[in-house]
Design a protein around this motif. Structure first.
Motif, PDB file in Angstrom:
ATOM      1  N   ARG A  10      -5.107  10.334 -18.321  1.00 33.68           N
ATOM      2  CA  ARG A  10      -3.911   9.624 -18.815  1.00 33.68           C
ATOM      3  C   ARG A  10      -2.833   9.494 -17.755  1.00 33.68           C
ATOM      4  NH1 ARG A  10       0.262   8.035 -18.740  1.00 33.68           N
ATOM      5  NH2 ARG A  10       1.931   7.935 -20.299  1.00 33.68           N
ATOM      6  N   ARG A  59     -13.434   6.322  12.478  1.00 34.75           N
ATOM      7  CA  ARG A  59     -12.079   5.801  12.272  1.00 34.75           C
ATOM      8  C   ARG A  59     -11.473   6.285  10.958  1.00 34.75           C
ATOM      9  NH1 ARG A  59     -10.982   1.573  15.907  1.00 34.75           N
ATOM     10  NH2 ARG A  59     -12.811   0.834  17.032  1.00 34.75           N
ATOM     11  N   TYR A  60     -12.207   7.120  10.213  1.00 34.31           N
ATOM     12  CA  TYR A  60     -11.670   7.690   8.983  1.00 34.31           C
ATOM     13  C   TYR A  60     -11.122   9.085   9.281  1.00 34.31           C
ATOM     14  CZ  TYR A  60     -13.745   3.886   6.351  1.00 34.31           C
ATOM     15  OH  TYR A  60     -14.052   2.649   5.875  1.00 34.31           O
ATOM     16  N   VAL A 115      -4.711   9.804   1.524  1.00 31.60           N
ATOM     17  CA  VAL A 115      -3.378   9.667   0.941  1.00 31.60           C
ATOM     18  C   VAL A 115      -3.229   8.274   0.341  1.00 31.60           C
ATOM     19  CG1 VAL A 115      -0.910   9.718   1.389  1.00 31.60           C
ATOM     20  CG2 VAL A 115      -2.426  11.300   2.591  1.00 31.60           C
ATOM     21  N   TYR A 116      -2.930   8.220  -0.938  1.00 34.75           N
ATOM     22  CA  TYR A 116      -2.818   6.935  -1.640  1.00 34.75           C
ATOM     23  C   TYR A 116      -1.492   6.804  -2.373  1.00 34.75           C
ATOM     24  CZ  TYR A 116      -4.029  10.109  -5.375  1.00 34.75           C
ATOM     25  OH  TYR A 116      -4.040  11.180  -6.228  1.00 34.75           O
ATOM     26  N   VAL A 117      -0.671   7.864  -2.290  1.00 33.06           N
ATOM     27  CA  VAL A 117       0.591   7.845  -3.031  1.00 33.06           C
ATOM     28  C   VAL A 117       1.640   8.571  -2.198  1.00 33.06           C
ATOM     29  CG1 VAL A 117       0.011   9.977  -4.295  1.00 33.06           C
ATOM     30  CG2 VAL A 117       1.679   8.395  -5.247  1.00 33.06           C
ATOM     31  N   ARG A 125     -11.553  -1.132  11.916  1.00 32.31           N
ATOM     32  CA  ARG A 125     -12.911  -1.009  11.360  1.00 32.31           C
ATOM     33  C   ARG A 125     -13.572  -2.367  11.182  1.00 32.31           C
ATOM     34  NH1 ARG A 125     -10.236   2.581   6.843  1.00 32.31           N
ATOM     35  NH2 ARG A 125      -9.764   4.403   8.103  1.00 32.31           N
ATOM     36  N   TRP A 163       0.854  -1.203   0.000  1.00 30.84           N
ATOM     37  CA  TRP A 163       0.000   0.000   0.000  1.00 30.84           C
ATOM     38  C   TRP A 163       0.883   1.244   0.000  1.00 30.84           C
ATOM     39  CZ3 TRP A 163      -4.014   2.650  -1.041  1.00 30.84           C
ATOM     40  CH2 TRP A 163      -4.474   3.706  -0.259  1.00 30.84           C
ATOM     41  N   ILE A 164       0.660   2.102  -0.956  1.00 28.04           N
ATOM     42  CA  ILE A 164       1.370   3.357  -1.196  1.00 28.04           C
ATOM     43  C   ILE A 164       2.802   3.133  -1.694  1.00 28.04           C
ATOM     44  CG2 ILE A 164       2.306   5.473  -0.143  1.00 28.04           C
ATOM     45  CD1 ILE A 164      -0.151   5.638   1.586  1.00 28.04           C
ATOM     46  N   GLU A 191      -2.527   6.618 -13.570  1.00 28.30           N
ATOM     47  CA  GLU A 191      -1.472   5.634 -13.236  1.00 28.30           C
ATOM     48  C   GLU A 191      -1.447   5.358 -11.743  1.00 28.30           C
ATOM     49  OE1 GLU A 191       2.490   6.528 -14.436  1.00 28.30           O
ATOM     50  OE2 GLU A 191       1.956   6.876 -16.530  1.00 28.30           O
ATOM     51  N   LEU A 192      -1.803   6.372 -10.955  1.00 25.33           N
ATOM     52  CA  LEU A 192      -1.637   6.278  -9.501  1.00 25.33           C
ATOM     53  C   LEU A 192      -2.950   6.212  -8.732  1.00 25.33           C
ATOM     54  CD1 LEU A 192       1.191   8.927  -8.974  1.00 25.33           C
ATOM     55  CD2 LEU A 192       1.437   6.464  -9.289  1.00 25.33           C
ATOM     56  N   ASN A 193      -4.060   6.493  -9.388  1.00 22.49           N
ATOM     57  CA  ASN A 193      -5.317   6.620  -8.658  1.00 22.49           C
ATOM     58  C   ASN A 193      -6.451   6.020  -9.482  1.00 22.49           C
ATOM     59  OD1 ASN A 193      -7.549   7.361  -7.183  1.00 22.49           O
ATOM     60  ND2 ASN A 193      -6.970   9.504  -6.991  1.00 22.49           N
ATOM     61  N   TRP A 194      -7.061   4.940  -8.949  1.00 25.97           N
ATOM     62  CA  TRP A 194      -8.139   4.258  -9.677  1.00 25.97           C
ATOM     63  C   TRP A 194      -9.341   5.180  -9.858  1.00 25.97           C
ATOM     64  CZ3 TRP A 194     -12.278   4.413  -6.496  1.00 25.97           C
ATOM     65  CH2 TRP A 194     -12.024   4.470  -5.128  1.00 25.97           C
ATOM     66  N   ASP A 243     -17.414   3.025  13.141  1.00 27.73           N
ATOM     67  CA  ASP A 243     -16.466   2.962  12.022  1.00 27.73           C
ATOM     68  C   ASP A 243     -16.247   4.321  11.381  1.00 27.73           C
ATOM     69  OD1 ASP A 243     -17.022  -0.380  10.595  1.00 27.73           O
ATOM     70  OD2 ASP A 243     -15.775   0.341  12.234  1.00 27.73           O
ATOM     71  N   ASN A 295       2.994   1.998  -5.245  1.00 27.68           N
ATOM     72  CA  ASN A 295       2.149   2.733  -6.187  1.00 27.68           C
ATOM     73  C   ASN A 295       3.005   3.811  -6.842  1.00 27.68           C
ATOM     74  OD1 ASN A 295       0.008   3.760  -7.624  1.00 27.68           O
ATOM     75  ND2 ASN A 295      -0.875   4.868  -5.895  1.00 27.68           N
ATOM     76  N   VAL A 296       3.766   3.413  -7.878  1.00 25.34           N
ATOM     77  CA  VAL A 296       4.739   4.329  -8.476  1.00 25.34           C
ATOM     78  C   VAL A 296       4.446   4.598  -9.941  1.00 25.34           C
ATOM     79  CG1 VAL A 296       6.558   3.685  -6.851  1.00 25.34           C
ATOM     80  CG2 VAL A 296       6.331   2.434  -8.997  1.00 25.34           C
ATOM     81  N   GLY A 297       3.382   4.031 -10.478  1.00 19.93           N
ATOM     82  CA  GLY A 297       3.022   4.294 -11.863  1.00 19.93           C
ATOM     83  C   GLY A 297       3.986   3.662 -12.855  1.00 19.93           C
ATOM     84  N   GLU A 314      -7.339  -0.629  10.556  1.00 20.75           N
ATOM     85  CA  GLU A 314      -7.566   0.505  11.470  1.00 20.75           C
ATOM     86  C   GLU A 314      -8.747   0.270  12.403  1.00 20.75           C
ATOM     87  OE1 GLU A 314      -6.628   4.489   9.753  1.00 20.75           O
ATOM     88  OE2 GLU A 314      -6.772   3.430   7.844  1.00 20.75           O
ATOM     89  N   ASP A 365       6.792   4.349 -14.069  1.00 25.40           N
ATOM     90  CA  ASP A 365       8.051   5.071 -13.916  1.00 25.40           C
ATOM     91  C   ASP A 365       9.171   4.044 -13.772  1.00 25.40           C
ATOM     92  OD1 ASP A 365       9.389   7.346 -11.355  1.00 25.40           O
ATOM     93  OD2 ASP A 365      10.057   6.854 -13.390  1.00 25.40           O
ATOM     94  N   ALA A 418       6.569   9.720  -5.312  1.00 24.74           N
ATOM     95  CA  ALA A 418       5.918   9.190  -6.515  1.00 24.74           C
ATOM     96  C   ALA A 418       5.067  10.280  -7.175  1.00 24.74           C
ATOM     97  CB  ALA A 418       5.064   7.974  -6.169  1.00 24.74           C
ATOM     98  N   ARG A 444       7.378  12.612  -8.989  1.00 24.86           N
ATOM     99  CA  ARG A 444       7.883  11.993 -10.221  1.00 24.86           C
ATOM    100  C   ARG A 444       6.823  12.028 -11.319  1.00 24.86           C
ATOM    101  NH1 ARG A 444      11.707  11.220 -13.152  1.00 24.86           N
ATOM    102  NH2 ARG A 444      11.125   9.109 -13.808  1.00 24.86           N
ATOM    103  N   ALA A 497      -3.928   0.733  -6.674  1.00 27.35           N
ATOM    104  CA  ALA A 497      -3.605   1.334  -7.966  1.00 27.35           C
ATOM    105  C   ALA A 497      -2.476   0.567  -8.650  1.00 27.35           C
ATOM    106  CB  ALA A 497      -3.305   2.809  -7.804  1.00 27.35           C
ATOM    107  N   SER A 498      -1.331   1.205  -8.904  1.00 30.78           N
ATOM    108  CA  SER A 498      -0.288   0.559  -9.703  1.00 30.78           C
ATOM    109  C   SER A 498       0.587  -0.400  -8.902  1.00 30.78           C
ATOM    110  CB  SER A 498       0.596   1.616 -10.370  1.00 30.78           C
ATOM    111  OG  SER A 498       1.342   2.324  -9.399  1.00 30.78           O
ATOM    112  N   ASP A 538      -6.559   9.101   5.410  1.00 34.18           N
ATOM    113  CA  ASP A 538      -7.032   8.014   4.543  1.00 34.18           C
ATOM    114  C   ASP A 538      -7.148   8.447   3.095  1.00 34.18           C
ATOM    115  OD1 ASP A 538      -8.795   7.235   7.388  1.00 34.18           O
ATOM    116  OD2 ASP A 538      -7.547   5.722   6.396  1.00 34.18           O
TER     117      ASP A 538
END
Lengths: 292, 184
Positions: free
Chosen positions: B76, B6-7, B13-15, A163, A42-43, B80-83, B3, A46-48, A161, A50, B19, B22, A79-80, B11
């Motif tokens: 495009r 707890r968020y 942050v995914y990258v 949940r 997780w995270i 790459e990094l986020n669904w 629940d 996830n570098v795409g 966490e 690159d 990255a 870059r 993701a990637s 939460d």
């Protein structure tokens, strides 16, 4: 079912002198030994698209496997990360990976799993988990069917966490599961109340995520010197000490810290060697960390 | 603890920051010299706003900017990094349509000199002039944060009819999300 990857990993473990072999725990449902430190993605993965970053992740995987690790855990939600793992496995051909992934959709779980499998570049997964219990009513029977058909070795559920522990507990009591994945560390100990004892009682393996609270725990601890008992446990780094604390719980099968650094992988894998704290020392460690 | 408690913003942050940096580096390298065109369009928008002229052209430029960010950055590159990036691309497309529709409204214009107009002009200038100087080079019409900030400034500087309230939610949501992630 025995496959090539499992056989190679077992033979590799047998060929090492007992003193050097990394600590393993058996998967309760099958008895297969798994090294207690795995790799989360997780995270960090996830570098795409690159190439230098993907190569860096491959280097992490290489160090991980060379250090005796096996379980790598990912998810379509990351993701990637999945294709990054896949590219790493393609480069490190024959790595003894225990491939753990997840199904994360209210829609066609089978299609998502197949897409994930292609990204990993493997003939099948070792473990699939219903990610964060999303649509478990639909996806858990799918995974159980896949296992019955021999297309999957282990079935699990994941949360994080703290949940949905109530739902997790109900399902652990009611369903045949090989693994549950949950968050557990010296500051987040809720799982000790019910889920970890229940996992032991029901013969369910436990995978621990967020061992370092996504790095926040280690960043906070880095300001403080290691306590004296870290030396007793042969833990030269906070990461090693925290992971030893986690895997010392008898219910835990594998912890899956995530990292993008080779040196951190080695610190994590060091938790598989040397002594583990007993119950009394675990309490001291947790109290010490909580007080910092 | 329920629940939902707890968020947290963490939460979102995914990258990792490296990255993300870059991605911007590769994006700008791949699109060069489109940045020149985008900056030129942004400067036209700023001059129109300062002079209080061509409000329809300004809205049209903003519409093009959102369309470009959606079609290129979100669909495009960010994908790459986020669904969720394809959904963000569609949201950008919707905002582009709303801005274009606002440009075609029968009545509108620049707000008279006051706090709102001055704040709006300041935000446009900040987005267009300071954005590119950031380490990751935020560029109006190419990247989301500069485009969002300039649009919010434009909306503050304009006096449009009641239907224009539909122009605010998406840029405000984008700004809130960017702020929440920046604070992590």
């Amino acid at each position: 079912m025995i496959d090539r990857r499992t056989t190679l990993a077992s033979l590799a473990a047998l060929s090492l002198p007992a003193a050097a072999a990394p600590l393993s725990r058996p998967v309760p449902s099958s008895g297969e030994p798994l090294p207690v430190i795995g790799l989360g993605t997780w995270i960090t993965f996830n570098v795409g698209n690159d190439p230098p970053a993907v190569a860096a992740c491959t280097a992490v995987m290489r160090a991980f496997f060379e250090g005796g690790g096996r379980m790598i855990d990912s998810s379509p939600m990351y993701a990637s990360s999945q294709p990054t793992v896949g590219q790493g496995l393609a480069t490190l051909r024959g790595a003894p990976v225990y491939a753990a992934d997840k199904v994360w959709t209210r829609g066609d779980g089978a299609a998502q799993i197949e897409a994930s499998r292609r990204l990993w570049g493997l003939p099948r997964f070792d473990l699939l988990q219903v990610h964060n219990l999303l649509a478990w009513e639909q996806q858990l029977p799918l995974l159980q069917r896949m296992k019955a058909e021999g297309r999957l070795r282990h079935v699990g559920l994941s949360t994080s966490e703290g949940r949905r522990h109530d739902t997790m507990e109900q399902l652990m009591r009611r369903e045949r599961l090989d693994f549950v994945q949950l968050s557990y560390n010296p500051l987040d100990r809720e799982a000790e109340d019910r889920l970890l004892p229940l996992a032991q009682e029901r013969g369910i393996g436990v995978i621990v995520n967020r061992p370092f609270r996504e790095g926040a725990l280690l960043r906070a601890l880095a300001r403080h010197p290691l306590p004296g008992f870290a030396r007793e446990l042969q833990a030269a780094h906070w990461a090693t000490l925290v992971l030893k604390w986690i895997v010392a719980h008898p219910a835990v099968t594998v912890a899956i810290p995530a990292t993008s650094r080779v040196d951190h992988v080695r610190q994590n894998l060091a938790a598989m060697h040397g002594p583990l704290p007993d119950a009394a020392l675990r309490q001291r460690i947790a109290a010490h960390i909580a007080a910092l | 603890m329920p629940d939902w408690m707890r968020y947290s913003p963490a939460d979102l942050v995914y990258v990792a920051p490296a990255a993300w940096a870059r991605l911007y580096e590769r994006f700008h390298a791949a699109l060069w010299p489109a940045q020149v065109l985008a900056l030129g369009a942004g400067l036209v928008l700023l001059v129109l706003a300062l002079r209080g002229r061509g409000w329809r052209v300004a809205l049209g430029l903003a519409a093009l900017a959102w369309a470009a960010v959606g079609a290129v950055f979100q669909a495009r590159w960010h994908a790459e990094l986020n669904w969720a990036a394809p959904a963000l691309a569609w949201a950008c497309g919707l905002q582009a349509l709303l801005l274009a529709a606002a440009a075609a409204m029968p009545r509108g214009g620049w707000a008279s000199d006051g706090v709102a107009r001055r704040l709006g002009l300041a935000l446009i200038a900040l987005a267009l002039l300071a954005g590119p100087l950031l380490p990751r080079h935020e560029v109006f019409g190419l990247t989301p944060d500069a485009t969002t900030l300039a649009t919010l400034g434009l909306l503050l500087a304009l006096r449009l009819g009641p239907p224009a309230v539909a122009l605010w939610p998406l840029p405000l949501a984008a700004a809130a999300l960017a702020l929440a992630m920046a604070l992590q």
